[in-house]
Design an enzyme around this catalytic site. Structure first.
Site, short mmCIF file in Angstrom:
data_model
loop_
_atom_site.label_atom_id
_atom_site.label_comp_id
_atom_site.label_asym_id
_atom_site.label_seq_id
_atom_site.Cartn_x
_atom_site.Cartn_y
_atom_site.Cartn_z
N GLU A 130 -8.38 -29.42 12.47
CA GLU A 130 -9.31 -28.57 13.22
C GLU A 130 -9.95 -29.38 14.35
OE1 GLU A 130 -11.51 -26.24 15.03
OE2 GLU A 130 -10.48 -25.30 13.33
N SER B 11 -14.27 -20.28 19.85
CA SER B 11 -15.14 -21.14 19.06
C SER B 11 -14.35 -22.35 18.62
CB SER B 11 -15.68 -20.40 17.82
OG SER B 11 -16.53 -19.35 18.17
N THR C 123 -18.15 -10.40 12.49
CA THR C 123 -18.93 -9.35 11.85
C THR C 123 -18.38 -8.94 10.49
OG1 THR C 123 -17.67 -7.55 12.87
CG2 THR C 123 -19.59 -8.38 14.08
N ALA D 247 -15.80 -7.08 9.68
CA ALA D 247 -15.18 -5.76 9.57
C ALA D 247 -13.68 -5.91 9.30
CB ALA D 247 -15.41 -4.96 10.84
N HIS E 86 -11.16 -9.73 20.62
CA HIS E 86 -10.04 -9.32 19.77
C HIS E 86 -8.71 -9.49 20.52
CE1 HIS E 86 -12.87 -6.45 17.31
NE2 HIS E 86 -13.10 -7.73 17.09
N ASN F 270 -4.50 -13.56 15.51
CA ASN F 270 -4.42 -12.24 16.15
C ASN F 270 -3.30 -12.15 17.17
OD1 ASN F 270 -6.68 -11.55 14.66
ND2 ASN F 270 -8.11 -11.80 16.36
N THR G 78 -8.70 -8.83 12.22
CA THR G 78 -8.61 -9.97 11.31
C THR G 78 -7.84 -9.66 10.04
OG1 THR G 78 -10.70 -10.84 12.17
CG2 THR G 78 -9.94 -11.71 10.06
#
Length: 514
Positions: free
Chosen positions: A40, A120, A131, A133, A445, A479, A491
């Site tokens: 990472e 990020s 979020t 979802a 997205h 994605n 996701t």
């Protein structure tokens, strides 16, 4: 966690977001003796690794984690860290805590570009800031050539700990859903009716509800696996390819600047939809479709105050900036359909996104935010290209985004604005005159840049198992693998595709060992 770079592993995973974590988890479950290393570029934010920043209890530590996620040039220390600040912001380049924008290259002359494109860099990737979802795709969003898609989606729901009933006790949640259903359900199939939003959350025995990050996907199965390691602040600069096969990665230890070659039988690039094609391109892996078919989800938002409701009792014990998801954070879902090609995310907010009178304190759950996402008109010409000479702050090839909204896109956005007005009218009184359409890229997205295909016909980068065409042992994840035009949050689908890829690697490792 380690700062020791292995000489060789069975599987090298680039990126620790939910998809990279899914590879580590599935391989730990199916091939526990296989050596897996996850690299990472960003720092560790919290323990366990990959924790969602909203689960960090101390506000100062939470703010520090967000700043550390913002790449080479983090925002100023005094910048807001509440993700709801700026919910109704009409800035041409929307900045969210924990993310960083492309410094340049996000728009080419005469094009719309993606001014909201952001990333990020941290252990857990965007999964530390999202979020949660996790709706299932429907209609043309689904990948028709994957016969086991539903099985993979179910496994992704297990890994992400998806729960559609976590907020059944949220004040007014049933009323919001009832009003939306009355206005929008007519003509919809049973699986496309207004429903509670499936969310990646964990409800604890004491009643707390916390967000799922990559920590939940990694799980104890991965953390307890002595053959699986995670190396933060380790930038993979090259996938080493020889004779048509991936054979390892070149990694830069960012704290020291030292470079290491790690040999691997399989390499999985799970950076994000912009940095995954960047790494492939830098490694000389450049199929025709690489970086092409880039698509985002145009997003329109609005907010209302519920009308004709009796104030519910305050059910939150602590201050409003506590990280736990509280009962009045109800989320409802208006699913995508081919006839209504939008996806609606309806959130009951802790506070109004627009200023109210000083003495006007809304009841918990009575302020409702509506976000409608559109499916993009997917075109090969929408793409990310890479510069032969210029570099980004990490020293990787600089990105140049080519992106246009078509007439079909503009029509879709206008239809979504009309749809969100209808939904708002069914709920209450608008807070603001008109819905706000965010600048392209603001949904975060991004998809399609390493897209999956049924056959190697030049329009895709990888196979149905996520292996890059013509490069044995090289897999892509995230994605960017999704090949369809979607409006729902991606996701769950991308983790499902990662599960399929991980199972493919596990089968090959098992075959060799046997």
């Amino acid at each position: 966690m380690t700062r020791t770079f292995p000489d060789a592993v069975d599987v090298a995973v680039v990126g620790s977001g939910p998809c990279g974590a899914a590879y580590a988890r599935v391989l730990s479950e199916l091939c526990p003796a296989a050596a897996v290393a996850v690299f990472e570029a960003g720092p560790l934010l919290a323990d366990p690794p990959g924790t969602h920043v909203k689960n960090i209890v101390d506000p100062a530590e939470r703010a520090r984690a967000q700043r550390r996620s913002e790449g080479p040039a983090p925002l100023a220390a005094g910048t807001a860290t509440d993700t709801m600040d700026g919910y109704a912001d009409d800035a041409p380049r929307l900045v969210r805590p924990g993310t960083f924008l492309l410094a340049d290259g996000y728009r080419q002359p005469g094009e719309d570009g993606l001014p909201g494109a952001a990333m990020s860099s941290n252990v857990g990737g965007m999964g530390a800031h999202w979020t949660g979802a996790c709706p299932r795709p429907g209609g043309s969003e689904r990948i028709a050539f994957l016969p086991d898609l539903d099985t993979l989606l179910a496994e992704a729901e297990r890994l992400l700990h998806v729960d559609a009933r976590a907020f059944d006790d949220a004040p007014f949640a049933d009323e919001v859903r009832k009003r939306l259903a009355a206005a929008l359900d007519e003509g919809r199939d049973d699986d496309r009716l207004v429903a509670p939003m499936p969310l990646a959350v964990v409800r604890h025995d004491d009643g707390r509800v916390t967000w799922s990050g990559s920590d939940v996907v990694f799980g104890e199965e991965t953390r307890a696996n002595p053959h699986c390691t995670l190396v933060p602040e380790a930038l993979v600069t090259e996938v080493i390819v020889a004779d048509g096969r991936a054979s390892g990665v070149r990694v830069r230890d960012l704290p020291t600047g030292e470079e290491h070659v790690v040999h691997a039988r399989f390499v999985v690039v799970a950076a994000d939809a912009l940095r995954t094609p960047q790494l492939l391109w830098a490694s000389g892996v450049r199929p025709h479709a690489l970086g092409r078919y880039l698509n985002d989800q145009p997003q329109t938002v609005f907010a209302v105050r519920l009308r004709d409701v009796v104030d519910a009792p305050e059910e939150q014990d602590g201050p409003r900036d506590e990280p736990a998801i509280v009962p009045h954070s109800g989320v409802n879902w208006v699913p995508y359909t081919d006839d209504e090609p939008f996806h609606g995310q309806v959130m009951q907010l802790d506070a109004s996104p627009v200023p109210l009178a000083p003495d006007d304190v809304p009841a918990p759950g009575s302020i409702v935010g509506l976000g409608w996402f559109c499916a993009k008109d997917v075109r090969e010409s929408d793409r990310v290209e890479f510069d032969e000479s210029a570099t980004d702050p990490y020293g990787m090839p600089a990105m140049r985004l080519h992106y246009r909204l078509t007439e079909r896109d503009h029509a879709s956005i206008e239809a979504a604005r009309a749809a969100v007005r209808r939904a708002a009218a069914a709920l209450g009184d608008p807070l603001g005159e008109e819905p706000l359409t965010f600048p392209p890229g603001a949904s975060l997205h991004y998809q399609g840049t390493v897209r999956m295909g049924e056959t190697d016909d030049g329009t895709s980068v990888c196979s149905p198992t996520s292996q890059v065409w013509d490069v044995e042992g090289l897999y892509v994840a995230g994605n960017g693998v999704i090949p369809t035009a979607t409006a729902c949050n991606p996701t769950l689908t991308s983790v499902a595709l990662a599960v399929g890829g991980a199972r493919d690697i596990a089968a090959k490792l098992t075959a060799v060992r046997n």
